[in-house]
Design a protein around this motif. Structure first.
Motif, mmCIF file in Angstrom:
data_model
loop_
_atom_site.group_PDB
_atom_site.id
_atom_site.type_symbol
_atom_site.label_atom_id
_atom_site.label_comp_id
_atom_site.label_asym_id
_atom_site.label_seq_id
_atom_site.Cartn_x
_atom_site.Cartn_y
_atom_site.Cartn_z
ATOM 1 N N LYS A 134 45.456 -34.924 -69.236
ATOM 2 C CA LYS A 134 44.202 -35.677 -69.203
ATOM 3 C C LYS A 134 43.703 -36.045 -70.601
ATOM 4 N N HIS A 135 44.208 -35.379 -71.635
ATOM 5 C CA HIS A 135 43.846 -35.730 -73.006
ATOM 6 C C HIS A 135 44.559 -37.009 -73.447
ATOM 7 N N THR A 136 45.644 -37.369 -72.754
ATOM 8 C CA THR A 136 46.409 -38.568 -73.079
ATOM 9 C C THR A 136 46.204 -39.667 -72.052
ATOM 10 N N PHE A 137 46.219 -39.285 -70.780
ATOM 11 C CA PHE A 137 46.120 -40.255 -69.690
ATOM 12 C C PHE A 137 44.885 -39.944 -68.846
ATOM 13 N N GLU A 138 43.787 -40.592 -69.184
ATOM 14 C CA GLU A 138 42.546 -40.367 -68.447
ATOM 15 C C GLU A 138 42.745 -40.724 -66.978
ATOM 16 N N GLY A 139 42.293 -39.878 -66.097
ATOM 17 C CA GLY A 139 42.397 -40.146 -64.667
ATOM 18 C C GLY A 139 43.721 -39.742 -64.041
ATOM 19 N N THR A 140 44.627 -39.172 -64.815
ATOM 20 C CA THR A 140 45.907 -38.749 -64.249
ATOM 21 C C THR A 140 45.695 -37.646 -63.208
ATOM 22 N N GLU A 177 44.247 -36.650 -80.610
ATOM 23 C CA GLU A 177 44.657 -37.871 -79.909
ATOM 24 C C GLU A 177 45.663 -37.550 -78.803
ATOM 25 N N GLY A 178 45.415 -36.472 -78.071
ATOM 26 C CA GLY A 178 46.260 -36.064 -76.964
ATOM 27 C C GLY A 178 47.446 -35.218 -77.347
ATOM 28 N N ASP A 206 47.973 -30.417 -71.056
ATOM 29 C CA ASP A 206 46.892 -31.029 -70.265
ATOM 30 C C ASP A 206 46.953 -32.540 -70.463
#
Length: 155
Positions: free
Chosen positions: A101-107, A31-32, A99
């Motif tokens: 991107k595993h937590t905030f898609e599109g960062t 989960e990120g 990374d």
């Protein structure tokens, strides 16, 4: 005496092997978050502050405001990192630094401990594709140092 030196060397070697560094391709996200230290060695917050403020290293202040650091310029592209330790747990911060991107898609935040896959990484400013696999931006220990620094940032 020789036997004690050999035994001590074997014990030191075995202890070092138990804390082998996690390679970028072997990092496990849940989960990120990344619960496991990448090095088995505690991070140094002072070194993490240097990484966060130094342009050729992490350069976190290029995109984030971090009031604890005195930098000529502090960015506003990413969220303020003031109070980061109050908002995220250590494992979550480690995952974001490795990374985001595993937590905030599109960062737009780059993966700091990532070797791929990338979308057509360039070879410096040549306009050509990178000739080989790219190394991570930060070492595993630098990630742990940055996480230790971020854990000091409380409101």
């Amino acid at each position: 005496m020789k036997r004690h030196v050999v035994l001590a060397t074997a014990v030191i070697f075995a202890a070092g092997a138990a804390f082998a560094e996690t390679a970028p391709t072997e990092v496990t996200f849940e989960e990120g978050a990344v619960a496991q230290s990448l090095t088995g060695v505690p991070g140094n917050p002072e070194e993490g502050a240097k990484v966060a403020a130094t342009r050729p290293l992490g350069n976190c202040v290029a995109c984030h405001e971090i009031s604890a650091l005195s930098a000529d310029f502090q960015g506003n592209v990413g969220p303020s990192l003031n109070g980061a330790a109050d908002r995220w747990e250590e494992a979550q911060l480690r995952g974001i630094v490795i990374d985001a991107k595993h937590t905030f898609e599109g960062t737009v935040m780059p993966g700091m401990y990532k070797t791929g896959p990338f979308i057509r990484p360039g070879d410096a400013y040549t306009g050509k594709a990178a000739p080989a696999d790219l190394p991570p931006i930060l070492t595993a220990q630098q990630v742990e140092d940055v996480v230790a620094f971020l854990m000091t940032l409380k409101e």
